[in-house]
Structure formats: C-alpha cells, structure tokens
Design an enzyme around this catalytic site. Structure first.
Site, PDB file in Angstrom:
ATOM      1  N   LYS A  73      -0.168   7.248  13.379  1.00  0.00           N
ATOM      2  CA  LYS A  73      -0.621   7.167  12.001  1.00  0.00           C
ATOM      3  C   LYS A  73      -2.156   7.216  11.991  1.00  0.00           C
ATOM      4  O   LYS A  73      -2.815   6.497  12.728  1.00  0.00           O
ATOM      5  CB  LYS A  73      -0.124   5.867  11.368  1.00  0.00           C
ATOM      6  N   GLU A 128      14.606  -5.396   0.016  1.00  0.00           N
ATOM      7  CA  GLU A 128      14.453  -6.215  -1.184  1.00  0.00           C
ATOM      8  C   GLU A 128      15.720  -6.975  -1.537  1.00  0.00           C
ATOM      9  O   GLU A 128      15.664  -8.110  -2.028  1.00  0.00           O
ATOM     10  CB  GLU A 128      14.044  -5.328  -2.365  1.00  0.00           C
ATOM     11  N   ARG A 188      14.959  -2.776  -7.025  1.00  0.00           N
ATOM     12  CA  ARG A 188      15.926  -2.491  -5.972  1.00  0.00           C
ATOM     13  C   ARG A 188      16.821  -3.691  -5.670  1.00  0.00           C
ATOM     14  O   ARG A 188      17.825  -3.556  -4.986  1.00  0.00           O
ATOM     15  CB  ARG A 188      15.175  -2.054  -4.706  1.00  0.00           C
TER      16      ARG A 188
END
Length: 632
Positions: free
Chosen positions: A280, A365, A393
C-alpha cells in the site's frame, strides 16, 4: 510519455512488458501529482497499479466484468478507461467520483463505497452470464481487509458450492484502512511467508511435467499428492476447502509473474482465487511509511508529504475521543468497540490508554452490534463507535439484539450528515429514520462540542436501554469547553433565541443556519424563535405542546432525510395529539442521493441554507403577519 497515448484498455494490448512497467511508473507519478491538489485515496491506488494494468491487458473490459472491493481502489482503472483528463475534478462537485460510478463509464459495472460486497455481486453476474448463455469473465478484486467481512465469507461459501467460472483477486496488502485484525488475517500471513510450500509445489509441478502422459488413476494420485503437500506444509488450505483453485502468493508488483499467474488462472474451470501481495502506497515513500494516514489524503506537498489542512477548532471526533477517555477513567465498565475504524473514530489514543478496553472487530459491523448487546447485558458499558453509513450494515442487530432486549449500548455515530468528497455512499443522512422507529432507542445530537461532552456524560449515566449520539464530520464551533461534564435533562429541548413570529427547531450543524435565517427575517420585522431540538427521540413533548398552544408556525431544519427524520417525528406528534391546525414545514435532505462535493455545495444543492430557510418561512408569511399584527 506512454500515458498520454492510453485512452482505453485496447491501447495497452500492443505494449511490451518493459513498456507496461514504464507505464506503471508514469501512472504513479500522475496519481501523486494530481492527488496533491485534489486529495483522495492515494495509498490504496498506488498499491494496485501493476494489478490493474495486468487485468486490463489480459481481459476485455467492459465485456469482462471487473468488480472493485472497495471502489476507492479504482483510480488506475478510471485512468485506463478514458477518464485521465478529468482527474483535476476528482471528488469535486459535479466532477469525477472517488469510487466506481456506473453513470461515468460502461467499464464501471459495480458501485461500492462499503466493503465486502464484490463476491456476492460477482456471483450474481456469473449466474446471469450463464443463464444468458454468454462467455465473458467475471473478476472480483477484493482486499484482505474486505475479505474479513462476513458477507464476503458467505459469498465464498456459495461460489465454491456452485462451482461457477469466476475469478477472485485477493489484493493482500495486510491493511484495510487500519491494520487488519482476526484469524483470517493471520492465516493469510502464514500463506505469505510459507516459502517451503511454494518451493515444494514448484518442484513437484516440474517433476510431473517431465512425465510424458499421466492418465486416469495416476493423475488422481498426483493431484492427491499435491494436496497432501499443501496440507503438510500449510496448516489448512482455506480457499481450496471453499472450493476454489488457489494460485499464489504472487508479487503484485512483478508484472511478468503477475500476468503469467492470472493468465494461468483464467484457463481453470470453476472458481479460482489469485493471492496477490501488494504494498500500500507503493512508489511514494510517505505513503509507504504510513498507509493509514494516506488512505484518504487531503491535499499535500509532494516533496515533504505535509498535509495541507485548515487550522481551526477540534473536530467533533476528537472531542468525542477526549470525552470518552475522561469518562473511562471514572467508569471501569466502559469498553470502546469499533468495526475497523479506530483512527477514523478517534479511538487510537483510547487504545493506548486502555488497551484491554478497546476492541476492534475488523470489518464486522453486525458482529460488533451483537457483541455490544452481550457486553451490556453482562454489566459493561459498551460504546459502539461507528460511522453513520456503516451502522446501516448492522440494522438487524440494532433491532433484534440491542433494542428488542433493551441492551444498554451507547452508539457514538460519527459522520452524521453530509461528508463531502466521499459522497453518496458515505453520507450519514439515514440513521435517524432507521433508528427512530425502533422501540427503546433514544437519540441525541449536540449543537456544539461542549454539548457533545455533556451528551457523552448523559449517555454513560443512562441505564434504561440503548442510546445514540450522532455528530458530524466537521470542526466544532470553538465554544468554551467546561471541565466538568454535566448531564443534560433527558428528553429536553433548549430555546436559544426567543421569538413569537415563528419557530425554527434545528439540530446539530443546522443551528447556525437557523440563526442566520432568523437574522434575515428580523429585517422584515419577524422575530423567529430558535430551538435546539437536541433530543430527536424522545421529543420534548412539553415544549411542542406549548408551541401548539401559542399557534406559532414551525420549521424543522435537519441535515438528514426528510422522510422519517426529526420533522416527520414532529408531524407525527402533532397528528397523534390532534393538533391539526399546527403549521409545520420540513427542510432537510429530500428523497435523492446527493453526490460528492464539498459539504457547503451539498447543502446548497438541497436547500440547507439560511436563504432557503428564510424563503420557506416566508411562504407562511400571511399567517405569520397575522400573528405579528395580533389577528390570530
């Protein structure tokens, strides 16, 4: 410059590997330069340059379907599909979206601002392809963080069962936004580092390839032998147990190896998973050193990596963080819970001070919601810190596990209201409607940072069930902060300015807008009362009935959905109490998805401005004038 000649994927097909590698460098330079002005998701896109080039080189988009999970890693894809010239408008109002956007290009086949959806969508597209008798490829590109989401695992299970031709690219950079957590993350790490398995597999393949013909039982024996080596050297071949043919790990920045592996995988019948290791922030040292900071970067100086951020009062997130730490010092029951957003939710300092009382569940979640319910029922005080858009969610868990059991969970709902450049996938404008109608739920919103601290104290002291505090992604007003956090009388509103011509009941960042509108109307001789409607549920029924008795028209102002929001609650209240002559107007977010831009531009688009509020109140002017003249 090769990049200047790349306007669509077919322009890649004639390039050699060295030219593609040169192009990768040019793309990185382009991203670093352009995002220094616009801001955006830098580190994730620098990590997928070679991978995106390989996919567009080997496949035929948009006939072949690419599904990016999450859509913020699609900048290179956008560049290769004709949108390079629009990057100066990235995340700007009416400009290029920071996520995949179907209306932008036929190459954007699936929109996602939330994680872990690509595999389910890919399965749907593969099923549709086969039912229609078509032959295109379906490729889902999913990060290792997104793979920890429960929905992704459900899809893996179904895809493996159905044996559809489908390719999953696992982009493994050991990060989502924050460092990944969980057993699956550690499993991937084991695969990454197991060189013995890779070496043994290669040697066995070389040996088998030397045998002129392997048929029937001997071929099956050879396959079982390869499987045995896998199980011997890597404890549990998870993806193959799910029914996938596994390729990798492969270096995601080694173009020849990457392209060869993907090409091999594309020839396999049934579901395949290519495990790609990427870095990344690749190619920009500040982003490589701190990929969390550079996940969603504001404009910056390229040479130093210094972010260009406006100086001002602390953001509400920071105020929440400091208040939670102060309260946790006094109350040992407090436990902070977040679904993979410890930095964005302001919990990094909390984690340092209270490591045993900080729980990051990963992108989960739903799990977080049910776990919080159980923590509460065992006498703890869970504070579920979550963005409004991500709380969606966990709706079933909020209803079934938390509210139905009246579990004493505190919801710290960040990013309530418009969020600016992230746009329609991330706005926090729907949580009031989906929370307000659930029995046992209480909801608050502060007018300023000091009131947020008082609401934190109110929520921690509250023992009668679930309670939510929602706050925006903006800086506070710079008001003085009281050292002592005093609770707010439960269910009460606050009159900030007296007036007898009309009432504006506003919440959160809409209160300054209401005050400005009242100033505009004062020039017309109208005295408008400003009410801080800080409790969205329960309503301040005493104040509402008093306003009805006075016969004063009311405008409800909220940076949230007009359908089912605070204004709806007020109308329902007056209807239930047969106050049919009460005049109420609602100014909020209409029944549309508001796209990316600045918060100011988003408010202007939907009329959350002082001028529009004044105009709306003026539409009640005949009644208001009668009131002022003593005729009502």
């Amino acid at each position: 410059m090769l990049l200047e000649h790349i306007n669509e994927p077919k322009d890649l097909k004639s390039l050699s590997i060295p030219q593609l590698e040169q192009l990768a460098g040019e793309i990185r330079n382009f991203l670093i330069e352009n995002l220094s002005t616009t801001g955006g998701h830098l580190s994730s896109n620098l990590g997928v340059v070679e991978l995106t080039l390989a996919l567009h080189y080997l496949f035929d988009s948009p006939k072949d379907k690419f599904l990016f999970d999450v859509g913020h890693q699609s900048y290179v894809h956008k560049m290769l599909t004709g949108r390079r010239s629009q990057f100066d408008t990235l995340r700007q109002y009416k400009g290029l979206c920071g996520f995949v956007k179907r209306s932008e290009s036929p190459h954007d086949v699936w929109e996602a601002g939330h994680s872990s959806t690509s595999l389910s969508a890919a399965m749907g597209m593969a099923l549709a392809r086969d039912l229609k008798g078509e032959k295109n490829k379906v490729v889902a590109i999913i990060g290792d963080g997104a793979l920890t989401g429960g929905m992704a695992l459900e899809a893996l299970n179904h895809i493996g069962h159905e044996k559809k031709n489908l390719m999953v690219i696992l982009n493994d950079n050991e990060m989502s936004i924050a460092p990944n957590v969980g057993a699956l993350h550690h499993y991937l790490g084991k695969i990454r580092t197991d060189r013995h398995y890779q070496k043994a597999k290669e040697e066995l393949n070389q040996f088998l390839n030397k045998i002129p013909a392997i048929g029937g039982k001997l071929a099956k024996t050879a396959e079982r032998l390869k499987d045995s080596i896998k199980y011997l050297l890597v404890n549990g071949i998870l993806f193959e147990q799910f029914g996938f043919t596994y390729f990798g790990p492969v270096d995601g920045h080694d173009l020849p190896q990457l392209m060869e592996t993907i090409e091999q995988a594309s020839r396999v019948q049934g579901p395949v998973l290519v495990h790609v290791i990427t870095v990344k922030g690749k190619g920009y040292s500040p982003a490589e050193a701190d990929s969390f900071k550079w996940h969603g970067a504001s404009p910056y100086k390229i040479e130093s990596g210094q972010m260009l951020k406006a100086v001002g009062p602390p953001m509400y997130t920071e105020v929440f963080s400091d208040a939670l730490m102060d309260l946790a010092e006094q109350d040992k029951r407090i436990v902070a819970v977040t679904p993979a957003m410890p930095g964005g939710s302001g919990l990094l300092k909390f984690a340092e001070r209270f490591p045993d009382r900080m729980i990051d569940v990963g992108i989960a979640e739903q799990h977080a919601g049910t776990m919080c319910a159980a923590l509460a029922m065992e006498g703890m005080k869970p504070v579920y810190a979550v963005y409004s858009t991500f709380l969606q969610r966990a709706y079933d868990q909020v209803v079934h596990d938390i509210c139905r059991q009246n579990a004493n969970v505190v919801f710290a709902i960040d990013r309530a209201g418009f969020v600016g450049a992230d746009g329609e996938t991330h706005h926090g404008v729907y949580d009031i409607p989906f929370l307000r109608h659930i029995p046992n739920m209480a909801i608050m919103m502060p007018k300023d940072e000091n009131e947020l601290r008082r609401m934190m104290k109110t929520a921690i002291d509250y023992e009668d069930g679930p309670i939510a505090i929602r706050y925006p992604r903006i800086n506070g007003l710079g008001v003085p902060i009281e050292k002592e956090m005093k609770p707010i009388p439960f269910g009460t509103w606050e009159t900030l300015r007296e007036g007898d011509s009309a009432v504006i009941a506003a919440i959160g960042p809409m209160i300054p807008v209401a005050e400005e509108a009242a100033d505009l109307l004062k020039r017309e001789g109208l005295n408008v009362r400003i009410v801080n409607a800080r409790f969205i549920k329960p309503l301040d029924e005493t104040m509402l009935l008093k306003i009805a008795e006075e016969g004063i028209p009311m405008l409800v102002l909220e940076e949230g959905s007009e359908l089912g929001g605070l204004g709806s609650a007020v109308l329902e209240f007056y209807s239930l109490h047969h106050k049919d002559d009460m005049h109420v107007r609602i100014v909020g977010v209409p029944d549309i998805f508001v796209e990316h831009g600045s918060v100011k531009e988003q408010r202007q688009e939907v009329g959350l401005t002082a001028e529009h509020v004044a105009t709306e109140l003026s539409s009640l002017l005949p009644r208001i004038r009668k009131r002022v003249q003593g005729q009502v």
